[in-house]
Design a protein around this motif. Structure first.
Motif, PDB file in Angstrom:
ATOM      1  N   SER B  35      -5.676   1.994   3.772  1.00 30.73           N
ATOM      2  CA  SER B  35      -4.489   1.793   3.298  1.00 30.73           C
ATOM      3  C   SER B  35      -3.782   3.249   2.771  1.00 30.73           C
ATOM      4  O   SER B  35      -4.572   4.182   2.412  1.00 30.73           O
ATOM      5  N   VAL B  37      -0.834   4.193  -0.170  1.00 29.14           N
ATOM      6  CA  VAL B  37      -0.282   3.693  -1.404  1.00 29.14           C
ATOM      7  C   VAL B  37       0.488   4.909  -1.819  1.00 29.14           C
ATOM      8  O   VAL B  37      -0.179   5.980  -2.049  1.00 29.14           O
ATOM      9  N   GLN B  39       3.307   6.641  -4.885  1.00 27.29           N
ATOM     10  CA  GLN B  39       3.899   6.647  -6.349  1.00 27.29           C
ATOM     11  C   GLN B  39       4.787   7.652  -6.497  1.00 27.29           C
ATOM     12  O   GLN B  39       4.513   8.970  -6.580  1.00 27.29           O
ATOM     13  N   MET B  43       6.957   6.533 -11.583  1.00 27.29           N
ATOM     14  CA  MET B  43       7.283   5.102 -10.968  1.00 27.29           C
ATOM     15  C   MET B  43       5.830   4.637 -10.752  1.00 27.29           C
ATOM     16  O   MET B  43       5.070   4.943 -11.147  1.00 27.29           O
ATOM     17  N   GLY B  44       5.867   3.116 -10.436  1.00 25.29           N
ATOM     18  CA  GLY B  44       4.670   2.582 -10.307  1.00 25.29           C
ATOM     19  C   GLY B  44       4.096   2.737  -8.594  1.00 25.29           C
ATOM     20  O   GLY B  44       4.609   3.347  -8.031  1.00 25.29           O
ATOM     21  N   LEU B  45       3.031   1.735  -8.713  1.00 27.50           N
ATOM     22  CA  LEU B  45       2.486   1.827  -7.324  1.00 27.50           C
ATOM     23  C   LEU B  45       3.156   1.289  -6.046  1.00 27.50           C
ATOM     24  O   LEU B  45       3.573   0.231  -6.270  1.00 27.50           O
ATOM     25  N   TRP B  47       2.735   0.254  -1.957  1.00 28.29           N
ATOM     26  CA  TRP B  47       1.860  -0.272  -0.733  1.00 28.29           C
ATOM     27  C   TRP B  47       2.791   0.390   0.173  1.00 28.29           C
ATOM     28  O   TRP B  47       3.939   0.016   0.503  1.00 28.29           O
ATOM     29  N   TYR B  94      -1.506   8.248  -1.843  1.00 29.73           N
ATOM     30  CA  TYR B  94      -3.076   7.931  -2.086  1.00 29.73           C
ATOM     31  C   TYR B  94      -3.564   7.344  -0.891  1.00 29.73           C
ATOM     32  O   TYR B  94      -2.976   6.253  -0.208  1.00 29.73           O
ATOM     33  N   TYR B 102      -8.381  -6.010  -1.787  1.00 27.62           N
ATOM     34  CA  TYR B 102      -8.091  -5.043  -3.047  1.00 27.62           C
ATOM     35  C   TYR B 102      -8.566  -3.691  -2.675  1.00 27.62           C
ATOM     36  O   TYR B 102      -9.285  -3.371  -1.348  1.00 27.62           O
ATOM     37  N   TYR B 103      -8.482  -2.801  -3.500  1.00 27.30           N
ATOM     38  CA  TYR B 103      -8.972  -1.306  -2.930  1.00 27.30           C
ATOM     39  C   TYR B 103      -9.820  -1.025  -3.922  1.00 27.30           C
ATOM     40  O   TYR B 103      -9.752  -0.986  -5.350  1.00 27.30           O
ATOM     41  N   TRP B 106     -10.447   5.082  -4.155  1.00 23.72           N
ATOM     42  CA  TRP B 106      -9.076   5.739  -3.885  1.00 23.72           C
ATOM     43  C   TRP B 106      -9.282   7.292  -3.945  1.00 23.72           C
ATOM     44  O   TRP B 106     -10.339   7.523  -4.428  1.00 23.72           O
TER      45      TRP B 106
END
Lengths: 109, 116
Positions: B35, B37, B39, B43-45, B47, B94, B102-103, B106
């Protein structure tokens, strides 16, 4: 679309204290599909918990995850200095495939 | 040991294009769920996209039609081609991998700035 809401936005605690972080989903989420990450400043996220309650490799046992349905919790039993960071929950779904909560910042009191 | 290393970030004007790469070692890109992802600053993450081992691809609505995820099996590299970039695409991107849900790995991320 499932929305994850984390609370509180900021949590101020002292080393040695217990931290309880919440992640609430707008619809029921399979426990298998819920994970938690820690992100320290300037670093990539790190997996802490998967399947709602399974610790990832190398994660200390002071970290624990629980919950089901729409309410999930990350607990840190005794805070260490390196635990102060931002924590995210994440779920796997259909559309979008992956969703993150907005994060909880754990700061030193 | 698994390592993911992103590259290709930089400054680009709105409407421009950029291709990010994620070089993997210790895991096979074609056999894993890979994936992107991102940011945004402060701010937040979020996808962005995923490429399954069976070749299926999925995108966030915010990038659908503009971003394309792909892989080079011979080089063990994951890519994302980003076209028609907007200022709101500014972020650290990322590369992440793991089982489907889930990951667990990274990369350190690569910064993309979209600005005139």
């Amino acid at each position: 679309e499932i929305v994850l809401t984390q609370s509180p936005g900021t949590l101020s605690l002292s080393p040695g204290e217990r931290a309880t972080l919440s992640c609430r989903a707008s619809q029921s989420v399979s426990s298998s599909y819920l994970a938690w990450y820690k992100q320290s400043p300037g670093q990539a996220p790190r997996l802490l918990i998967y399947g709602a309650s399974s610790r990832a490799t190398g994660i200390p046992d002071r970290f624990s995850g629980s919950g089901s349905g729409t309410d999930f919790t990350l607990t840190i039993s005794r805070l260490e200095p390196e635990d102060f960071a931002v924590y995210y929950c994440q779920q796997y779904g259909t559309s979008p495939r992956y969703t993150f909560g907005q994060g909880t910042k754990l700061e030193i009191k | 040991e698994v390592q993911l290393v992103e590259s290709g970030g930089g400054l680009v004007q709105p409407g421009g294009s950029l291709r990010l790469s994620c070089a993997a070692s210790g895991l096979t890109v074609s056999r894993n769920y890979m994936s992107w992802v991102r940011q945004a600053p402060g701010m937040g993450l979020e996808w962005v996209s995923v490429l399954y081992s069976d070749g299926s691809t999925y995108y966030a609505d915010s990038v659908k039609g503009r971003f394309t995820i792909s892989r080079d099996n011979s080089k063990n590299i994951l890519y994302v081609q980003m076209n028609n970039l907007r200022t709101e695409d500014t972020a650290v991107y990322y590369c992440a991998s793991g089982p489907r849900y889930y990951y667990d790995y990274w990369g350190p991320g690569t910064r993309v700035t979209v600005s005139s």
